[in-house]
Design an enzyme around this catalytic site. Structure first.
Site, PDB file in Angstrom:
ATOM      1  N   SER A 119       6.274 -14.480 -10.606  1.00 23.59           N
ATOM      2  CA  SER A 119       5.479 -13.513 -11.133  1.00 23.59           C
ATOM      3  C   SER A 119       5.400 -13.823 -12.835  1.00 23.59           C
ATOM      4  O   SER A 119       4.661 -13.305 -13.599  1.00 23.59           O
ATOM      5  CB  SER A 119       5.737 -12.163 -10.960  1.00 23.59           C
ATOM      6  OG  SER A 119       6.950 -11.904 -11.118  1.00 23.59           O
ATOM      7  N   HIS A 140       0.169 -17.336  -7.830  1.00 23.70           N
ATOM      8  CA  HIS A 140       0.872 -15.852  -7.869  1.00 23.70           C
ATOM      9  C   HIS A 140      -0.383 -14.659  -7.340  1.00 23.70           C
ATOM     10  O   HIS A 140      -1.338 -14.576  -7.819  1.00 23.70           O
ATOM     11  CB  HIS A 140       0.956 -15.750  -9.512  1.00 23.70           C
ATOM     12  CG  HIS A 140       1.442 -14.178  -9.728  1.00 23.70           C
ATOM     13  ND1 HIS A 140       1.172 -13.455 -10.703  1.00 23.70           N
ATOM     14  CD2 HIS A 140       2.267 -13.594  -8.982  1.00 23.70           C
ATOM     15  CE1 HIS A 140       1.902 -12.533 -10.762  1.00 23.70           C
ATOM     16  NE2 HIS A 140       2.528 -12.323  -9.644  1.00 23.70           N
ATOM     17  N   GLU A 152      -3.669 -15.643  -9.219  1.00 20.73           N
ATOM     18  CA  GLU A 152      -3.569 -16.313 -10.634  1.00 20.73           C
ATOM     19  C   GLU A 152      -2.983 -17.717 -10.267  1.00 20.73           C
ATOM     20  O   GLU A 152      -1.879 -18.085  -9.727  1.00 20.73           O
ATOM     21  CB  GLU A 152      -2.504 -15.716 -11.273  1.00 20.73           C
ATOM     22  CG  GLU A 152      -3.074 -14.840 -12.612  1.00 20.73           C
ATOM     23  CD  GLU A 152      -1.887 -14.400 -13.473  1.00 20.73           C
ATOM     24  OE1 GLU A 152      -2.015 -14.198 -14.675  1.00 20.73           O
ATOM     25  OE2 GLU A 152      -0.783 -13.986 -12.824  1.00 20.73           O
ATOM     26  N   ASN A 190       0.940 -10.193 -15.808  1.00 21.32           N
ATOM     27  CA  ASN A 190       1.897  -9.354 -16.253  1.00 21.32           C
ATOM     28  C   ASN A 190       1.955  -9.199 -17.554  1.00 21.32           C
ATOM     29  O   ASN A 190       2.504  -8.158 -18.094  1.00 21.32           O
ATOM     30  CB  ASN A 190       3.172  -9.767 -15.377  1.00 21.32           C
ATOM     31  CG  ASN A 190       3.245  -9.437 -13.785  1.00 21.32           C
ATOM     32  OD1 ASN A 190       2.812  -8.516 -13.612  1.00 21.32           O
ATOM     33  ND2 ASN A 190       3.913 -10.402 -13.120  1.00 21.32           N
TER      34      ASN A 190
HETATM   35  N1  CAA Z   1      -2.141  -5.111   5.130  1.00 25.64           N
HETATM   36  C1  CAA Z   1      -3.463  -4.713   5.223  1.00 25.64           C
HETATM   37  N2  CAA Z   1      -4.108  -4.016   4.860  1.00 25.64           N
HETATM   38  C2  CAA Z   1      -3.643  -2.894   4.013  1.00 25.64           C
HETATM   39  C3  CAA Z   1      -2.212  -3.125   3.403  1.00 25.64           C
HETATM   40  C4  CAA Z   1      -1.449  -4.117   4.193  1.00 25.64           C
HETATM   41  N3  CAA Z   1      -0.258  -4.361   3.783  1.00 25.64           N
HETATM   42  N4  CAA Z   1      -1.924  -2.060   2.620  1.00 25.64           N
HETATM   43  C5  CAA Z   1      -3.105  -1.481   2.500  1.00 25.64           C
HETATM   44  N5  CAA Z   1      -4.172  -1.880   3.214  1.00 25.64           N
HETATM   45  C6  CAA Z   1      -5.562  -1.433   3.350  1.00 25.64           C
HETATM   46  C7  CAA Z   1      -5.653   0.002   4.095  1.00 25.64           C
HETATM   47  O1  CAA Z   1      -5.738  -0.464   5.495  1.00 25.64           O
HETATM   48  C8  CAA Z   1      -6.846   0.278   3.650  1.00 25.64           C
HETATM   49  O2  CAA Z   1      -7.893  -0.164   4.461  1.00 25.64           O
HETATM   50  P1  CAA Z   1      -9.409   0.768   4.088  1.00 25.64           P
HETATM   51  O3  CAA Z   1      -9.682   1.259   3.161  1.00 25.64           O
HETATM   52  O4  CAA Z   1     -10.528  -0.353   4.602  1.00 25.64           O
HETATM   53  O5  CAA Z   1      -9.165   1.912   5.077  1.00 25.64           O
HETATM   54  C9  CAA Z   1      -6.793   0.058   2.103  1.00 25.64           C
HETATM   55  O6  CAA Z   1      -6.012  -1.265   2.101  1.00 25.64           O
HETATM   56  C10 CAA Z   1      -6.199   1.127   1.500  1.00 25.64           C
HETATM   57  O7  CAA Z   1      -5.058   1.527   2.001  1.00 25.64           O
HETATM   58  P2  CAA Z   1      -4.477   3.124   1.929  1.00 25.64           P
HETATM   59  O8  CAA Z   1      -5.540   4.141   2.358  1.00 25.64           O
HETATM   60  O9  CAA Z   1      -3.280   3.049   2.702  1.00 25.64           O
HETATM   61  O10 CAA Z   1      -3.861   3.504   0.473  1.00 25.64           O
HETATM   62  P3  CAA Z   1      -4.519   3.230  -0.783  1.00 25.64           P
HETATM   63  O11 CAA Z   1      -5.976   3.506  -0.876  1.00 25.64           O
HETATM   64  O12 CAA Z   1      -3.720   4.062  -1.809  1.00 25.64           O
HETATM   65  O13 CAA Z   1      -4.469   2.044  -1.407  1.00 25.64           O
HETATM   66  C11 CAA Z   1      -3.469   0.069  -2.476  1.00 25.64           C
HETATM   67  C12 CAA Z   1      -3.156   1.092  -1.306  1.00 25.64           C
HETATM   68  C13 CAA Z   1      -4.290  -1.103  -1.889  1.00 25.64           C
HETATM   69  C14 CAA Z   1      -1.925  -0.452  -2.366  1.00 25.64           C
HETATM   70  C15 CAA Z   1      -3.901   0.695  -3.642  1.00 25.64           C
HETATM   71  O14 CAA Z   1      -3.266   1.784  -4.084  1.00 25.64           O
HETATM   72  C16 CAA Z   1      -3.832  -0.390  -4.728  1.00 25.64           C
HETATM   73  O15 CAA Z   1      -4.572  -1.012  -4.967  1.00 25.64           O
HETATM   74  N6  CAA Z   1      -2.621  -0.327  -5.681  1.00 25.64           N
HETATM   75  C17 CAA Z   1      -2.585  -1.118  -6.609  1.00 25.64           C
HETATM   76  C18 CAA Z   1      -2.150  -2.414  -6.254  1.00 25.64           C
HETATM   77  C19 CAA Z   1      -1.737  -3.248  -7.533  1.00 25.64           C
HETATM   78  O16 CAA Z   1      -1.931  -2.890  -8.685  1.00 25.64           O
HETATM   79  N7  CAA Z   1      -0.999  -4.426  -6.946  1.00 25.64           N
HETATM   80  C20 CAA Z   1      -0.768  -5.586  -8.311  1.00 25.64           C
HETATM   81  C21 CAA Z   1       0.694  -5.114  -8.306  1.00 25.64           C
HETATM   82  S1  CAA Z   1       1.109  -6.227  -9.482  1.00 25.64           S
HETATM   83  C22 CAA Z   1       1.714  -7.550  -8.534  1.00 25.64           C
HETATM   84  O17 CAA Z   1       1.491  -7.538  -7.438  1.00 25.64           O
HETATM   85  C23 CAA Z   1       2.015  -8.684  -9.292  1.00 25.64           C
HETATM   86  C24 CAA Z   1       3.329  -8.863  -9.914  1.00 25.64           C
HETATM   87  O18 CAA Z   1       3.667  -9.665 -10.353  1.00 25.64           O
HETATM   88  C25 CAA Z   1       4.191  -7.667 -10.233  1.00 25.64           C
END
Ligand code: CAA
Length: 283
Positions: A119, A140, A152, A190
């Protein structure tokens, strides 16, 4: 180059997600980690994710079974020799990555691409320990990998056009959107995300508002799916701190200084969701 066999090094949250999306698109995948319990935990995570996808109609039961059947679990690097594409998603420690890339370089086919899901660690420096820096690249993925659209793709200084093209095509074949980025601290995701999270932590530290107010402002005011403090817990506070340190060291600007409250939480072992406690309590 047709990518048929993908080797994923590291079966944590990211490695298992990458293995899953490759297997869902019909590739043969070998998922490796250093201990059987790590690969088994990674495989369980894939099973749970597939159950969610099947439940909401994104995949048939039989396609889910085929996906699971195309994943082989291992604790050795033997399968690297037959892989067309190797992606490393091990711990974010430079010395471990360098030693892994030296081994992968010795084991992989001469034309295989070696990618890292880092990352924030420099791709150019990782590539330099191999004899094929033109075939080393950053790929990434975002967490959760099966859900997030972005990949990315980070060009190291010596990454060739052919390697970049092959990896951008792979991201597209996985149903993701590739974005091209050059190798500077934090890349794009990031470099922008972590200072925002760090600033949210400063707002808490300085008493500008409480946790829930800060997260509510960003969720309802900016339409972010998670507030920055909840997202920090989701990423891992140790990871957030390490990325802030890389930005601070690499760019030398005080605007990247990690918040003392972030340091304090990490020192206490409050690492977010994975440790049961961060800005929120998960116990
Ligand atoms: N596998 C499959 N499907 C998944 C899943 C997984 N691991 N996690 C979530 N889902 C699906 C759910 O089934 C749901 O599907 P539907 O909408 O079709 O029903 C959908 O995703 C939403 O999930 P939830 O209803 O359980 O929960 P939510 O609405 O709160 O969403 C989330 C969860 C997708 C994580 C959302 O909160 C989100 O987008 N959060 C931000 C994530 C983010 O910013 N990620 C980047 C982090 S930074 C990074 O990764 C880089 C780094 O280097 C640090």
């Amino acid at each position: 180059m047709a990518i048929q066999h993908v080797m994923v090094i590291g079966a944590g949250q990211m490695g298992s997600g990458i293995a899953q999306v490759c297997a869902m698109r019909g590739m043969r995948v070998t998922l490796q980690d250093i201990a059987p319990e790590f690969v088994e935990r990674g495989f369980s995570r894939i099973e749970e994710s597939l159950v969610r996808i099947v439940k909401k109609g994104g995949l048939s039961e039989s396609a889910s079974r085929d996906t699971l059947a195309s994943i082989t679990l291992t604790t050795t690097l033997d399968a690297v020799a037959s892989a067309d594409f190797v992606i490393e998603a091990a711990v974010e420690k430079m010395d471990i990555k360098k030693s892994l890339f030296m081994q992968l370089d010795g084991l992989a086919k001469p034309d295989a691409i070696l990618a890292t899901n880092t990352s924030s660690l420099p791709i150019t420096e990782i590539a330099a320990v191999t004899s094929r820096p033109e075939r080393v690249i950053g790929m990434h993925f975002m967490n959760p990998v099966p859900v997030m659209q972005l990949v990315e793709i980070i060009r190291g200084l010596q990454t060739s056009e052919k390697t970049y093209r092959a990896v951008a095509d792979l991201a597209q074949a996985l149903g993701k959107t590739p974005v091209e980025v050059h190798d500077y601290p934090g890349f794009i995701s990031n470099r922008i995300l972590l200072p925002m999270i760090n600033e949210a932590i400063y707002c808490l530290y300085e008493g500008v508002a409480d946790r829930d107010a800060i997260d509510t402002v960003m969720k309802l005011g900016m339409n972010h799916p998670m507030g920055p403090l909840q997202l920090a817990d989701f990423i891992g506070l140790d990871t957030c701190l390490s990325i802030m340190e890389i930005l601070h060291d690499g760019l030398g600007d005080s605007k990247y200084r990690p918040c003392p409250l972030l340091r304090k939480y990490v020192a206490a072992g409050w690492l977010g969701k994975k440790s049961g406690r961060g800005f929120y309590d998960y116990r």
